[in-house]
Write an enzyme that holds these catalytic residues in place. Structure first.
Site, PDB file in Angstrom:
ATOM      1  N   ASP A   1       0.360  -7.536   1.469  1.00 24.18           N
ATOM      2  CA  ASP A   1       0.689  -6.201   1.490  1.00 24.18           C
ATOM      3  C   ASP A   1       2.188  -6.180   1.701  1.00 24.18           C
ATOM      4  O   ASP A   1       2.622  -5.228   2.592  1.00 24.18           O
ATOM      5  CB  ASP A   1      -0.052  -5.604   2.717  1.00 24.18           C
ATOM      6  CG  ASP A   1      -0.016  -3.968   2.757  1.00 24.18           C
ATOM      7  OD1 ASP A   1       0.606  -3.487   1.838  1.00 24.18           O
ATOM      8  OD2 ASP A   1      -0.682  -3.305   3.445  1.00 24.18           O
TER       9      ASP A   1
ATOM     10  N   GLY B   1       3.022   6.701   7.709  1.00 18.58           N
ATOM     11  CA  GLY B   1       4.416   6.782   7.325  1.00 18.58           C
ATOM     12  C   GLY B   1       5.388   5.894   7.958  1.00 18.58           C
ATOM     13  O   GLY B   1       6.467   5.597   7.354  1.00 18.58           O
ATOM     14  N   ASN B   2       4.892   5.375   8.952  1.00 14.58           N
ATOM     15  CA  ASN B   2       5.566   4.144   9.591  1.00 14.58           C
ATOM     16  C   ASN B   2       5.396   2.773   8.713  1.00 14.58           C
ATOM     17  O   ASN B   2       6.340   1.717   8.903  1.00 14.58           O
ATOM     18  CB  ASN B   2       5.142   3.934  10.909  1.00 14.58           C
ATOM     19  CG  ASN B   2       5.947   4.346  12.113  1.00 14.58           C
ATOM     20  OD1 ASN B   2       5.343   5.176  12.741  1.00 14.58           O
ATOM     21  ND2 ASN B   2       7.254   4.156  12.017  1.00 14.58           N
ATOM     22  N   SER B   3       4.368   2.831   7.781  1.00 12.83           N
ATOM     23  CA  SER B   3       4.240   1.544   7.166  1.00 12.83           C
ATOM     24  C   SER B   3       5.567   1.285   6.416  1.00 12.83           C
ATOM     25  O   SER B   3       5.942   1.995   5.450  1.00 12.83           O
ATOM     26  CB  SER B   3       3.101   1.598   6.190  1.00 12.83           C
ATOM     27  OG  SER B   3       1.656   1.850   7.005  1.00 12.83           O
TER      28      SER B   3
ATOM     29  N   LEU C   1     -10.192 -20.663  -2.413  1.00  6.35           N
ATOM     30  CA  LEU C   1     -11.311 -21.481  -2.684  1.00  6.35           C
ATOM     31  C   LEU C   1     -11.303 -21.064  -4.275  1.00  6.35           C
ATOM     32  O   LEU C   1     -11.838 -22.121  -4.937  1.00  6.35           O
ATOM     33  CB  LEU C   1     -12.710 -20.805  -2.012  1.00  6.35           C
ATOM     34  CG  LEU C   1     -13.004 -21.405  -0.847  1.00  6.35           C
ATOM     35  CD1 LEU C   1     -14.213 -20.761  -0.444  1.00  6.35           C
ATOM     36  CD2 LEU C   1     -13.403 -22.995  -0.872  1.00  6.35           C
ATOM     37  N   GLY C   2     -10.749 -20.255  -4.673  1.00  6.45           N
ATOM     38  CA  GLY C   2     -10.798 -20.045  -6.431  1.00  6.45           C
ATOM     39  C   GLY C   2     -12.330 -19.562  -6.746  1.00  6.45           C
ATOM     40  O   GLY C   2     -12.807 -20.203  -7.753  1.00  6.45           O
ATOM     41  N   ILE C   3     -12.647 -18.501  -6.269  1.00  9.30           N
ATOM     42  CA  ILE C   3     -13.884 -18.099  -6.487  1.00  9.30           C
ATOM     43  C   ILE C   3     -13.809 -16.497  -6.420  1.00  9.30           C
ATOM     44  O   ILE C   3     -12.830 -15.843  -5.789  1.00  9.30           O
ATOM     45  CB  ILE C   3     -15.175 -18.244  -5.475  1.00  9.30           C
ATOM     46  CG1 ILE C   3     -14.929 -17.602  -3.869  1.00  9.30           C
ATOM     47  CG2 ILE C   3     -15.347 -19.693  -5.497  1.00  9.30           C
ATOM     48  CD1 ILE C   3     -16.055 -17.526  -3.295  1.00  9.30           C
TER      49      ILE C   3
ATOM     50  N   HIS D   1       0.944  -1.032  -0.090  1.00 15.81           N
ATOM     51  CA  HIS D   1      -0.138   0.022  -0.093  1.00 15.81           C
ATOM     52  C   HIS D   1       0.869   1.188   0.104  1.00 15.81           C
ATOM     53  O   HIS D   1       0.337   2.342  -0.171  1.00 15.81           O
ATOM     54  CB  HIS D   1      -1.163  -0.144   1.088  1.00 15.81           C
ATOM     55  CG  HIS D   1      -0.401   0.303   2.550  1.00 15.81           C
ATOM     56  ND1 HIS D   1       0.077  -0.757   3.403  1.00 15.81           N
ATOM     57  CD2 HIS D   1      -0.108   1.441   3.060  1.00 15.81           C
ATOM     58  CE1 HIS D   1       0.425  -0.030   4.392  1.00 15.81           C
ATOM     59  NE2 HIS D   1       0.224   1.350   4.345  1.00 15.81           N
TER      60      HIS D   1
END
Length: 367
Positions: free
Chosen positions: A136, A217-219, A281-283, A105
């Site tokens: 992420d 900003g820490n992300s 699940l593949g949906i 992000h």
């Protein structure tokens, strides 16, 4: 979030036995205990113990502070600031080739960035290698590697324990090279990001919860233990709906270092994530509501050909209401239920089709 309650047992009151002798005898005993004996050894021992305790307290404080300073000296040069067009975050130098790991992000949908390292006077340019929003995480690479670039040492996050002292390093609110302190508050948290405010909407398992302040900003920065090892990548702070969804103080989350290494190594080697370890699940699904406008399950919008759901006989229009023993009411609850599973695990999907409840045994695929 439930909070555990700790009950501290009360001590029984101290009882002094009745003495048969005169009160003066008790006074004499007390006087001797206080140092009236001819040798004075008891008093010296007591005083010596007090002196030792008083002397050890500042030494312990000095040792802890020196430990903090050592960790900061060792790790902070490996934490960088990443500037996108409109967003700002942090990153951690992963190797001496100029690869930097951060949050997906932080990079958003962009390909080029300005990176400020601890030793660079001017921002350096970097390009995206690959972003993996499902976890992420992302890796960017400097176009030119400066002399003295210092890769961080990533630790074994499986050894992290509640109560471990940690430091969070990054660029909160653009204040580069900032450090906050706290402890590991919990491990093994499954956290779902919001897509509002720039989040990826990912559901991430096994996150480390910390009381170290994590601000915008820490992300993408570093959560570091006292061995100067990165044990996690700070990613988000909890929000409190009762406070207008503002940050809840002292509740932040970091992606564990072992997952960071798994994803980053694949991106650097193959240019993408080849083995996510995340069950699917593949949906394609969406949350549905009942007649009372309450979330009531996940409608299957489409089924991936050859995926787990398709092999189990699920079809578009089915509504998933349970995975194993877990009730499913929203797409987020389905993601959180899958977060605890691995590809190849077997489970049972309970769903409705045309109003009739059915079950299907499913072997989970990979996301």
């Amino acid at each position: 979030m439930d909070a555990s309650r700790f009950r501290v047992p009360l001590r029984a009151p101290l009882r002094i036995p009745r003495l048969a002798g005169p009160v003066v005898a008790l006074s004499c005993c007390l006087a001797l205990a206080a140092g009236c004996s001819g040798s004075g050894s008891a008093a010296k021992d007591e005083q010596g113990g007090a002196d030792t305790a008083q002397a050890s307290a500042p030494r312990a404080a000095d040792d802890l502070q020196n430990g903090y300073l050592t960790v900061i000296k060792n790790v902070l040069p490996s934490v960088v600031q990443i500037q996108a067009t409109s967003d700002l975050g942090s990153g951690v130098v992963y190797d001496d080739k100029g690869h930097i790991v951060t949050n997906a992000h932080v990079v958003g949908g962009e390909e080029s960035f300005q990176v400020t390292t601890a030793s660079s006077e001017e921002p350096l340019t970097a390009k995206l290698v690959f972003a993996y929003p499902e976890q992420d995480l992302a890796v960017v690479k400097l176009d030119s590697v400066p002399d003295g670039l210092a890769p961080a040492k990533f630790g074994d996050s499986s050894k992290v324990q509640v109560g471990d002292i940690v430091l969070a390093m990054g660029s909160p609110l653009g204040l580069s090279s900032s450090v906050t302190e706290g402890i590991v508050s919990a491990t093994g948290r499954t956290v779902s990001e919001s897509q509002s405010g720039g989040g990826t909407g990912a559901t991430i398992p096994n996150m480390i919860q910390t009381s170290a302040a994590i601000n915008p900003g820490n992300s993408g920065g570093a959560l570091v233990d006292l061995d100067s090892e990165v044990i996690g990548i700070p990613t988000l702070a909890a929000t409190d709906p009762d406070l207008g969804n503002s940050a809840a103080p002292g509740i932040g989350f970091a992606i564990p270092a072992n997952m960071v290494k798994t994803v980053a190594d694949q991106i650097i080697k193959d240019g993408r994530v080849t083995d996510s370890g995340r069950a699917a699940l593949g949906i394609v699904g969406r949350t549905v509501v009942d007649s009372a406008a309450q979330a009531a399950g996940v409608a299957v919008v489409s089924v991936e050909s050859g995926g787990a759901a398709a092999k189990a006989g699920l079809e578009a229009g089915d509504i998933i209401i349970r995975l194993g023993d877990t009730d499913i009411t929203t797409i987020t609850s389905l993601s959180e239920a899958l977060a605890g599973d691995k590809p190849g695990d077997k489970t049972t999907v309970t769903y409705t089709r045309n109003g009739a409840e059915r079950t299907a045994d499913v072997t989970l695929g990979e996301q």
